[in-house]
Design a protein around this motif. Structure first.
Motif, PDB file in Angstrom:
ATOM      1  N   GLU A  50      47.265  47.979  31.141  1.00  0.00           N
ATOM      2  CA  GLU A  50      46.440  48.292  32.331  1.00  0.00           C
ATOM      3  C   GLU A  50      46.518  47.182  33.286  1.00  0.00           C
ATOM      4  OE1 GLU A  50      42.053  49.262  32.111  1.00  0.00           O
ATOM      5  OE2 GLU A  50      43.018  51.587  32.484  1.00  0.00           O
ATOM      6  N   MET A  51      46.636  47.172  34.363  1.00  0.00           N
ATOM      7  CA  MET A  51      46.583  46.171  35.442  1.00  0.00           C
ATOM      8  C   MET A  51      45.528  46.428  36.425  1.00  0.00           C
ATOM      9  SD  MET A  51      49.390  44.184  34.473  1.00  0.00           S
ATOM     10  CE  MET A  51      50.336  43.557  35.801  1.00  0.00           C
ATOM     11  N   HIS A  52      44.819  45.424  36.815  1.00  0.00           N
ATOM     12  CA  HIS A  52      43.667  45.475  37.635  1.00  0.00           C
ATOM     13  C   HIS A  52      43.895  44.695  38.959  1.00  0.00           C
ATOM     14  CE1 HIS A  52      41.179  47.772  34.911  1.00  0.00           C
ATOM     15  NE2 HIS A  52      41.856  46.854  33.989  1.00  0.00           N
ATOM     16  N   VAL A  53      44.204  45.229  40.058  1.00  0.00           N
ATOM     17  CA  VAL A  53      44.391  44.582  41.292  1.00  0.00           C
ATOM     18  C   VAL A  53      43.249  44.352  42.026  1.00  0.00           C
ATOM     19  CG1 VAL A  53      46.178  44.832  43.422  1.00  0.00           C
ATOM     20  CG2 VAL A  53      46.953  45.923  41.278  1.00  0.00           C
ATOM     21  N   MET A  54      42.914  43.077  42.263  1.00  0.00           N
ATOM     22  CA  MET A  54      41.687  42.648  42.884  1.00  0.00           C
ATOM     23  C   MET A  54      41.843  42.228  44.297  1.00  0.00           C
ATOM     24  SD  MET A  54      39.887  43.303  40.159  1.00  0.00           S
ATOM     25  CE  MET A  54      38.308  42.603  40.422  1.00  0.00           C
ATOM     26  N   SER A  55      40.859  42.299  44.919  1.00  0.00           N
ATOM     27  CA  SER A  55      40.979  41.928  46.359  1.00  0.00           C
ATOM     28  C   SER A  55      41.202  40.518  46.807  1.00  0.00           C
ATOM     29  CB  SER A  55      39.472  42.274  47.171  1.00  0.00           C
ATOM     30  OG  SER A  55      38.340  41.590  46.483  1.00  0.00           O
ATOM     31  N   ASN A  56      41.369  39.630  45.717  1.00  0.00           N
ATOM     32  CA  ASN A  56      41.696  38.277  45.901  1.00  0.00           C
ATOM     33  C   ASN A  56      43.240  37.935  46.055  1.00  0.00           C
ATOM     34  OD1 ASN A  56      41.896  38.473  43.353  1.00  0.00           O
ATOM     35  ND2 ASN A  56      41.167  36.695  42.640  1.00  0.00           N
ATOM     36  N   GLY A  57      43.720  39.032  45.952  1.00  0.00           N
ATOM     37  CA  GLY A  57      45.437  39.030  46.003  1.00  0.00           C
ATOM     38  C   GLY A  57      46.186  38.972  44.312  1.00  0.00           C
ATOM     39  N   LEU A  58      45.148  38.980  43.392  1.00  0.00           N
ATOM     40  CA  LEU A  58      45.870  38.693  42.167  1.00  0.00           C
ATOM     41  C   LEU A  58      45.720  39.881  41.330  1.00  0.00           C
ATOM     42  CD1 LEU A  58      44.802  35.212  41.309  1.00  0.00           C
ATOM     43  CD2 LEU A  58      46.956  35.889  42.078  1.00  0.00           C
ATOM     44  N   SER A  59      46.191  40.107  40.311  1.00  0.00           N
ATOM     45  CA  SER A  59      46.216  41.207  39.234  1.00  0.00           C
ATOM     46  C   SER A  59      45.950  40.619  38.009  1.00  0.00           C
ATOM     47  CB  SER A  59      47.557  41.905  39.135  1.00  0.00           C
ATOM     48  OG  SER A  59      47.766  42.448  40.311  1.00  0.00           O
ATOM     49  N   TYR A  60      44.960  41.177  37.321  1.00  0.00           N
ATOM     50  CA  TYR A  60      44.679  40.715  35.908  1.00  0.00           C
ATOM     51  C   TYR A  60      44.722  41.890  34.761  1.00  0.00           C
ATOM     52  CZ  TYR A  60      42.168  37.519  38.854  1.00  0.00           C
ATOM     53  OH  TYR A  60      42.185  36.453  39.776  1.00  0.00           O
ATOM     54  N   LYS A  61      44.985  41.435  33.679  1.00  0.00           N
ATOM     55  CA  LYS A  61      44.953  42.240  32.271  1.00  0.00           C
ATOM     56  C   LYS A  61      44.460  41.644  31.161  1.00  0.00           C
ATOM     57  CE  LYS A  61      49.336  40.823  30.788  1.00  0.00           C
ATOM     58  NZ  LYS A  61      50.752  41.371  29.934  1.00  0.00           N
ATOM     59  N   LYS A  62      44.249  42.575  30.324  1.00  0.00           N
ATOM     60  CA  LYS A  62      43.711  41.968  28.989  1.00  0.00           C
ATOM     61  C   LYS A  62      44.988  41.405  28.042  1.00  0.00           C
ATOM     62  CE  LYS A  62      39.392  44.640  29.616  1.00  0.00           C
ATOM     63  NZ  LYS A  62      38.702  45.647  28.699  1.00  0.00           N
TER      64      LYS A  62
END
Length: 74
Positions: A50-62
């Motif tokens: 599960e990837m979380h696309v954030m408004s800072n232009g980056l994506s994050y996952k656990k």
């Protein structure tokens, strides 16, 4: 001394924050000098992460330990 001020060396790292998207957003907003960072969308990559696309232009996952990390969309 007020605890409102962070002492030198008390920096928080991405991998130290809680597992919720709300905690991620709060951390990223603080790191972005108070400019709000919020989730734009959630996607599942080809490996099922599960990837979380954030408004800072980056994506994050656990990672496998439930710790946040920056991810690349594939």
């Amino acid at each position: 001394m007020s605890q409102a001020f962070m002492r030198e060396g008390d920096d928080q790292w991405l991998s130290d924050i809680g597992p919720s998207v709300k905690a991620l957003s709060f951390f990223l907003t603080r790191e972005n000098n108070g400019i709000e960072v919020y989730e734009l969308k959630t996607v599942i990559d080809s490996h099922g992460n599960e990837m979380h696309v954030m408004s800072n232009g980056l994506s994050y996952k656990k990672d496998e330990h439930g710790k946040w990390e920056i991810a690349e969309l594939s």
